[in-house]
Design an enzyme around this catalytic site. Structure first.
Site, PDB file in Angstrom:
ATOM      1  N   GLU A  18      50.649  48.106  43.934  1.00 12.52           N
ATOM      2  CA  GLU A  18      49.438  47.863  44.597  1.00 12.52           C
ATOM      3  C   GLU A  18      48.946  46.811  45.491  1.00 12.52           C
ATOM      4  O   GLU A  18      49.811  45.878  45.715  1.00 12.52           O
ATOM      5  CB  GLU A  18      48.277  47.781  43.457  1.00 12.52           C
ATOM      6  CG  GLU A  18      48.381  46.695  42.654  1.00 12.52           C
ATOM      7  CD  GLU A  18      47.050  46.139  41.981  1.00 12.52           C
ATOM      8  OE1 GLU A  18      46.100  46.067  42.823  1.00 12.52           O
ATOM      9  OE2 GLU A  18      47.206  45.924  40.750  1.00 12.52           O
ATOM     10  N   LYS A 150      43.192  43.559  31.228  1.00 14.54           N
ATOM     11  CA  LYS A 150      42.566  42.243  31.749  1.00 14.54           C
ATOM     12  C   LYS A 150      41.467  41.721  30.884  1.00 14.54           C
ATOM     13  O   LYS A 150      40.602  42.456  30.308  1.00 14.54           O
ATOM     14  CB  LYS A 150      41.926  42.348  33.226  1.00 14.54           C
ATOM     15  CG  LYS A 150      43.033  42.131  33.926  1.00 14.54           C
ATOM     16  CD  LYS A 150      42.546  41.721  35.719  1.00 14.54           C
ATOM     17  CE  LYS A 150      42.014  42.737  36.259  1.00 14.54           C
ATOM     18  NZ  LYS A 150      42.684  44.125  36.542  1.00 14.54           N
TER      19      LYS A 150
HETATM   20  N1  PSU Z   1      46.243  42.940  38.143  1.00 13.99           N
HETATM   21  C1  PSU Z   1      45.828  41.856  38.644  1.00 13.99           C
HETATM   22  N2  PSU Z   1      44.901  41.311  39.517  1.00 13.99           N
HETATM   23  C2  PSU Z   1      44.117  42.184  39.867  1.00 13.99           C
HETATM   24  C3  PSU Z   1      44.161  43.450  39.469  1.00 13.99           C
HETATM   25  C4  PSU Z   1      45.145  43.899  38.654  1.00 13.99           C
HETATM   26  O1  PSU Z   1      46.628  40.845  38.174  1.00 13.99           O
HETATM   27  O2  PSU Z   1      43.429  41.737  40.846  1.00 13.99           O
HETATM   28  C5  PSU Z   1      43.421  44.776  40.209  1.00 13.99           C
HETATM   29  C6  PSU Z   1      43.938  46.114  40.067  1.00 13.99           C
HETATM   30  O3  PSU Z   1      44.050  46.383  41.473  1.00 13.99           O
HETATM   31  C7  PSU Z   1      43.042  46.766  39.244  1.00 13.99           C
HETATM   32  C8  PSU Z   1      41.830  46.186  39.412  1.00 13.99           C
HETATM   33  O4  PSU Z   1      42.936  48.192  39.708  1.00 13.99           O
HETATM   34  O5  PSU Z   1      41.990  44.847  39.389  1.00 13.99           O
HETATM   35  C9  PSU Z   1      40.558  46.761  38.608  1.00 13.99           C
HETATM   36  O6  PSU Z   1      39.359  46.404  39.160  1.00 13.99           O
HETATM   37  P1  PSU Z   1      38.037  47.198  38.819  1.00 13.99           P
HETATM   38  O7  PSU Z   1      37.960  46.720  37.361  1.00 13.99           O
HETATM   39  O8  PSU Z   1      37.020  46.801  39.704  1.00 13.99           O
HETATM   40  O9  PSU Z   1      38.191  48.742  38.672  1.00 13.99           O
END
Ligand code: PSU
Ligand code: MN
Length: 291
Positions: A18, A150
């Site tokens: 990504e 996360k």
């Molecule tokens: N993993 C990381 N750093 C990030 C992400 C994942 O180590 O920044 C990103 C990915 O792109 C994931 C996003 O899809 O965080 C999730 O964001 P949200 O909760 O706004 O959907």
């Protein structure tokens, strides 16, 4: 609308990567380094990296190094809902896990790597902020390697929702889902696997049964255990500054990187590379949703 690099098109062992973490997950400049290191790790495992993003009215599958360098904080964060608008408006679009999976499905790629999956944000249902990563994962026949979910999220709620969506949650040599920075203390996985080959066999069987995505949680090699107090501070600060929606995850990550004196940044960088390496090994078993 989708441009696939020749090398990606010709390979049967491809890992999608990504660009949101490149553009919005690290301080300026470092994200691109992390992206390039992920590509090296995929290659070292014998597979071909396909870093995905939107540029100049095209969805690119397999960005060149010069193209990857264009993904800075000015790029739009592009989830599944944002792909079409980013293309038509010729915006630079950094794809999230969900956005990347939507493209991977169209391009026939069935393995991807990230740092941590998005999920149910804390404080649900006020507002009900649930990452589009979850819905897209449920409907895409692909295996995503991450350090779990996360930990700035509501991990327990996210694990429940993954079960509801029928997404297998595999643990790589662990019985519990890693918590991104921390290796232990997460909810139980639905099955533990001991090798890349075993993960690939389960994914293939899941797809033969008509299933969609699978999550494979890989505990970070050098976990950080005491991040929770900082996460709580970061979320209070986000609320105080009225940070909401797509901006929450990047805000919290950069707060942690700053307030931990760079410790979370190093941990995040390293776990992304480790996940890319494992995804490369899995793709090298010629795992494909079509086979
Ligand atoms: N993993 C990381 N750093 C990030 C992400 C994942 O180590 O920044 C990103 C990915 O792109 C994931 C996003 O899809 O965080 C999730 O964001 P949200 O909760 O706004 O959907
Ligand atoms: Mn959200």
């Amino acid at each position: 609308m989708i441009r696939i690099a020749d090398e990606v098109r010709e390979s049967t062992a491809v890992v999608a990567l990504e660009t949101t973490l490149v553009a919005h997950g690290f301080p300026p400049g470092e994200g691109v380094e992390v992206g390039m290191e992920s590509e090296r790790q995929v290659r070292a495992a014998g597979a071909v990296p396909a870093t995905i993003g939107v540029l100049d009215g095209e969805i690119v599958v397999g960005l060149t190094e010069a193209e990857l360098a264009r993904f800075d904080a000015s790029a739009r964060k592009v989830g599944p809902r944002d792909l079409a608008a980013a293309v038509e408006q010729r915006a630079a679009g950094a794809t999230t896990v969900g956005g990347t999976l939507a493209v991977a499905r169209a391009a026939g790629i069935s393995v991807m790597a990230t740092g941590g999956l998005g999920g149910v944000h804390r404080g649900f249902p006020d507002p009900p902020d649930v990452s589009a990563d979850l819905g897209q994962l449920a409907r895409t026949p692909a295996l995503v390697v991450s350090a779990g979910v996360k930990s700035l999220l509501d991990v327990a709620a996210t694990a429940e929702l993954l079960e509801t969506l029928g997404v297998p949650v595999l643990g790589f040599r662990t019985d519990t889902l890693p918590l991104f920075y921390a290796a232990a203390g997460g909810p139980p996985v639905s099955a533990r696997v001991e090798s890349a080959e075993e993960a690939a066999r389960i994914a293939r069987a899941h797809w033969r049964l008509g299933g969609g995505g699978l999550l494979l949680g890989r505990p970070p090699d050098e976990p950080l255990d005491d991040v929770e107090p900082l996460i709580e501070q970061a979320l209070v600060e986000a609320q105080a500054q009225s940070v909401s929606g797509q901006a929450v995850t990047p805000f919290v990550l950069s707060y942690l990187h700053r307030e931990s004196g760079g410790a979370t940044q190093r941990a995040n960088r390293d776990l992304v590379a480790q996940n890319a390496r494992l995804a490369g090994a899995i793709a090298s078993t010629r795992l494909s949703a079509r086979s």
